[in-house]
Design an enzyme around this catalytic site. Sequence first.
Site, PDB file in Angstrom:
ATOM      1  N   GLU A  72      21.638  59.554  10.757  1.00 41.80           N
ATOM      2  CA  GLU A  72      21.168  60.213   9.873  1.00 41.80           C
ATOM      3  C   GLU A  72      19.878  59.561   9.396  1.00 41.80           C
ATOM      4  O   GLU A  72      19.526  58.272   9.741  1.00 41.80           O
ATOM      5  CB  GLU A  72      22.171  59.925   8.640  1.00 41.80           C
ATOM      6  CG  GLU A  72      22.404  58.459   8.435  1.00 41.80           C
ATOM      7  CD  GLU A  72      23.045  58.148   7.050  1.00 41.80           C
ATOM      8  OE1 GLU A  72      22.604  58.368   5.880  1.00 41.80           O
ATOM      9  OE2 GLU A  72      24.387  57.440   6.913  1.00 41.80           O
ATOM     10  N   LYS A 126      32.007  51.136   2.366  1.00 39.25           N
ATOM     11  CA  LYS A 126      31.774  49.751   1.364  1.00 39.25           C
ATOM     12  C   LYS A 126      32.795  49.807   0.389  1.00 39.25           C
ATOM     13  O   LYS A 126      33.270  50.707  -0.219  1.00 39.25           O
ATOM     14  CB  LYS A 126      30.321  49.937   0.842  1.00 39.25           C
ATOM     15  CG  LYS A 126      29.098  49.397   1.723  1.00 39.25           C
ATOM     16  CD  LYS A 126      27.990  48.919   1.003  1.00 39.25           C
ATOM     17  CE  LYS A 126      26.974  48.445   1.731  1.00 39.25           C
ATOM     18  NZ  LYS A 126      26.205  49.589   2.429  1.00 39.25           N
TER      19      LYS A 126
END
Length: 304
Positions: free
Chosen positions: A25, A160
């Site tokens: 990405e 996260k």
Amino acid sequence: MNSFFVLSAEVKAALEQNKPIVALESTIITHGMPYPQNLETALQCEEIIRQNGCTPATIAVIQGKCKIGLNKDELTYLAKKGQQVLKASRRDIPYLIVEQLDGATTVSGTMFLANQANIKVFATGGIGGVHRNAEETFDISTDLDELAQTSVAVVCSGAKSILDIGKTLEWLETKAVPIIGYQTSTFPLFYSAQSEYPVPYRFDSSQKIAEFLKTKWESNLNGGIIIANPIPQKWELDSEWMEEKIQSSIQTAQNKKIRGKDVTPFLLQEIGHLTGNVSLQSNIQLVYNNCLIASFIAKDYHAL
Ligand code: PSU
Ligand code: MN
């Protein structure tokens, strides 16, 4: 593929010669890391993939063209422009094409474009998910929706803990997105290898994971697959220390009334400021490790 798409020479050759490819990405470059570490990391990710017998395809939109595979000049251009580049998920792609703009693709945008080019394995750091306090803000990453519908396997180090991990995992269960722990039985939390959340499946070899990909998609079970690859032990960070920084970053975001697609980049940047080079080094190393495991899986999948 239509005229909106441009394959790099390297990716074109790999597709023609039927060689394994790993997608990467570009939001991680523009919005996930500072310059120049973002450029060094992007180049090294590609190198790791090449050294392990696959072809890298970093994906972005440049001047309205959906690029599958970027050259060094294009990577440098994005890395230097950073957050000035539009962060692009699936919904932004036609806008970028019409206005001939640049866009850095998120997990969502990258999965969509990779699949258009028939690239089935993608390596990144962490996926987006359900944000803490989503019951009030409704902030749920479109990455999850993409995972529910687009048949690409995403190798990541979990998510996260800026996110509500419990809610994220419930959402993925509802949408029938398989989560495979690679050599782990719990969902990794980016900077921490382990968590209190079990993964539904564990495989210890890339071969088995490749078989899972093939079996799912050949059974007409369309949709993405999360391959959760924990951060190497050496690079793990203390989770209590990180939690402090995360909470303080979320508080700052709320005070500044950060909304929508700006939330994740803001939190990433704020955590970067508070934790400095230590967390950046861990972030870089876990991405490298994901590129390595993604290469193993892409090769094994290709050989089936
Ligand atoms: N989480 C990270 N690093 C990142 C991202 C998420 O630890 O770079 C990026 C990815 O591109 C991901 C996007 O797809 O943020 C999710 O943004 P949002 O929460 O706005 O959907
Ligand atoms: Mn969001």
